[in-house]
Each structure stands twice: as structure tokens, then as C-alpha cells.
Design an enzyme around this catalytic site. Sequence first.
Site, PDB file in Angstrom:
ATOM      1  N   MET A  24       0.851  -1.218   0.310  1.00 53.82           N
ATOM      2  CA  MET A  24      -0.131  -0.039   0.138  1.00 53.82           C
ATOM      3  C   MET A  24       0.774   1.246  -0.015  1.00 53.82           C
ATOM      4  O   MET A  24       0.685   2.145  -0.863  1.00 53.82           O
ATOM      5  CB  MET A  24      -0.906  -0.076   1.069  1.00 53.82           C
TER       6      MET A  24
ATOM      7  N   ARG B 100       9.954   1.481   8.993  1.00 55.61           N
ATOM      8  CA  ARG B 100      10.426   0.937  10.404  1.00 55.61           C
ATOM      9  C   ARG B 100      12.075   0.944  10.603  1.00 55.61           C
ATOM     10  O   ARG B 100      12.783   0.855   9.834  1.00 55.61           O
ATOM     11  CB  ARG B 100       9.856  -0.313  10.811  1.00 55.61           C
TER      12      ARG B 100
ATOM     13  N   GLY C  24      -5.993   4.964   7.344  1.00 54.13           N
ATOM     14  CA  GLY C  24      -6.898   4.045   6.738  1.00 54.13           C
ATOM     15  C   GLY C  24      -6.339   2.729   7.161  1.00 54.13           C
ATOM     16  O   GLY C  24      -6.869   1.738   6.626  1.00 54.13           O
ATOM     17  N   THR C  25      -5.883   2.796   8.344  1.00 56.53           N
ATOM     18  CA  THR C  25      -5.643   1.578   9.112  1.00 56.53           C
ATOM     19  C   THR C  25      -6.778   0.911   9.491  1.00 56.53           C
ATOM     20  O   THR C  25      -7.747   1.763   9.905  1.00 56.53           O
ATOM     21  CB  THR C  25      -4.554   1.732  10.401  1.00 56.53           C
TER      22      THR C  25
ATOM     23  N   ALA D 165     -11.184   6.452   7.758  1.00 56.12           N
ATOM     24  CA  ALA D 165     -12.164   5.679   6.920  1.00 56.12           C
ATOM     25  C   ALA D 165     -11.649   4.422   6.866  1.00 56.12           C
ATOM     26  O   ALA D 165     -10.334   3.885   6.660  1.00 56.12           O
ATOM     27  CB  ALA D 165     -12.400   6.442   5.499  1.00 56.12           C
ATOM     28  N   ALA D 166     -12.642   3.586   6.899  1.00 57.13           N
ATOM     29  CA  ALA D 166     -12.110   2.052   6.790  1.00 57.13           C
ATOM     30  C   ALA D 166     -11.939   1.643   5.210  1.00 57.13           C
ATOM     31  O   ALA D 166     -11.330   0.797   5.019  1.00 57.13           O
ATOM     32  CB  ALA D 166     -13.916   0.864   6.915  1.00 57.13           C
TER      33      ALA D 166
ATOM     34  N   PHE E  83     -11.187   3.799   1.453  1.00 53.02           N
ATOM     35  CA  PHE E  83     -11.151   5.191   0.709  1.00 53.02           C
ATOM     36  C   PHE E  83     -11.573   5.097  -0.736  1.00 53.02           C
ATOM     37  O   PHE E  83     -11.316   6.031  -1.631  1.00 53.02           O
ATOM     38  CB  PHE E  83      -9.402   5.595   0.854  1.00 53.02           C
TER      39      PHE E  83
ATOM     40  N   HIS F 113     -10.687 -11.343   1.036  1.00 53.46           N
ATOM     41  CA  HIS F 113      -9.579 -10.298   0.821  1.00 53.46           C
ATOM     42  C   HIS F 113      -8.261 -11.485   0.600  1.00 53.46           C
ATOM     43  O   HIS F 113      -8.569 -12.625   1.077  1.00 53.46           O
ATOM     44  CB  HIS F 113      -9.445  -9.725   2.064  1.00 53.46           C
TER      45      HIS F 113
ATOM     46  N   LYS G 209      -4.230 -10.606   4.749  1.00 56.03           N
ATOM     47  CA  LYS G 209      -5.061  -9.672   5.617  1.00 56.03           C
ATOM     48  C   LYS G 209      -4.788 -10.241   7.084  1.00 56.03           C
ATOM     49  O   LYS G 209      -5.644 -11.235   7.330  1.00 56.03           O
ATOM     50  CB  LYS G 209      -6.333  -9.412   4.782  1.00 56.03           C
TER      51      LYS G 209
END
Length: 273
Positions: A17, A39, A102-103, A126-127, A129, A159, A163
Site C-alpha cells: 500500500m 520501520r 486507513g489502518t 475511513a475504513a 478510501f 480479501h 490480511k
Amino acid sequence: MHDANIRVAIAGAGGRMGRQLIQAALALEGVQLGAALEREGSSLLGSDAGELAGAGKTGVTVQSSLDAIKDDFDVFIDFTRPEGTLNHLAFCRQHGKGMVIGTTGFDEAGKQAIRDAAADIAIVFAANFSVGVNVMLKLLEKAAKVMGDYTDIEIIEAHHRHKVDAPSGTALAMGEAIAHALDKDLKDCAVYSREGHTGERVPGTIGFATVRAGDIVGEHTAMFADIGERLEITHKASSRMTFANGAVRSALWLSGKESGLFDMRDVLDLNNL
């Protein structure tokens, strides 16, 4: 925020993403890629963010420290994991930066932290976008008001195998939209699993079914089933770019907003339909 281009920072720049968010930021007029984050210890640190995303050299190098990039962005775009996003949220709140979140997979405490932060900074949370998904949520509200009291409502989502949360944030948003239209609380009517001798379906419940397989980007269906007919409203995503484009569009929409909690329906002005 600046009157010129909105400068965005991308979290998780090396992920699937993250790379598409970089591409979307580079493509949208009015938006400038200001920073990219990975990270600590990542082999991608020091890489050019544009080259990492396959979009050519940008001069923006991937960093691991928020302090190192704090003067390089206006809006932070985050599609990572809840624990990381909440750390980024605290930083953005402290430094007056907007956020696009969007997490998915937040517990109630995490959602409350986002609501609290929105008193000080502007956030689009938002769940999903995708423009299509958010139009679907509006359609579900309309369908529920007409058919929801007498039909069996089921939400099916699929999905990719990677996920980590279920049901998806989008499936939950669908359930919440339907429940709200019926003056219900989703937690009181949701059924998340069925196994063994379950007995007959309880009227007024909203069922959820989850598929995790292969490389499915995202498929969601809401079913309103009666005797003799059923209505199905479905959205299928074939590329993550639809989510990336919506997120970057949301960052641009935040320009000039100092605080408040918004979702994609605000960005698209769907609440007035």
C-alpha cells in the site's frame, strides 16, 4: 497548513500500500511527496521513495524517524497497523499535523484516541478510501430503510491471504451503516460466526462471513434476502490504487482544516445526497 501544495508523508513506504500511496501522491496535482517512513532497521532506509515505488527519482529518501521529517510534511497518511498508527497519531497531534488514517483493526480504545486527537488536528479516518465503496455505503443506508425491517441481512467479504483482521473494516462499516439506518447498534445485532447446531436464524440480526484467499484485493457484498427475492449490493476492487488515490485526495481535502474528525463521505460530500 500551507497555501501551496499539500506536503504528505507516507507511512510504511516499502509495503504494497505504501508504494501505491507514493505513486498516487506523485500523480495528484496540488500534492507534494514530502516524506516517506519505514520501520527502524528496514533495508529500505535511505532509498529514494519514488524509485522504491517505481515512479522515478524524487529526492525524498526513506527515513525511520518522525523527528527527522517533522518539518517536511503537512498531512501524514497511514495504512499500517493500529499500534504504529497510534504512535504516529500522538506525534501528529503534538506537532499540529493533519492525518489520513486507513489502518483497520482498532479496538475501542484506539478509536477513542483518534476521536480525542481530532479535537486538536484534522483527521480523515475511513475504513475504505474507494469512491465506489463509499457510494455503496450510502446505497446500503437507503436499502436498509426500505427493506431492512423484513429481510435477512448478510455481509460477505473476501480479501487476500495476508490480511490480518476480520471482518474487514469495510465490512464493519457496511454493518454500521445498515444498523444506523435501522436505529440499531451493530454490537447488539451482529453475528460474526456460525458453527454446529445454530438453530434458526434470529430475525433482525446482521450476519458476517469472511473469506481469506490468494491475492483478492477486496470484495464486499451486502445481501437483503426475502422469500422469493433478494437484493445484493456488491463492490469489487481490482487494484489498491483506488484506495491510494482516495487517501491522497483526502489529504488534499484537509487543506485549511485545523481540527475535526471526518470520513470519506465528507470528502465526497455524500452526506448531502
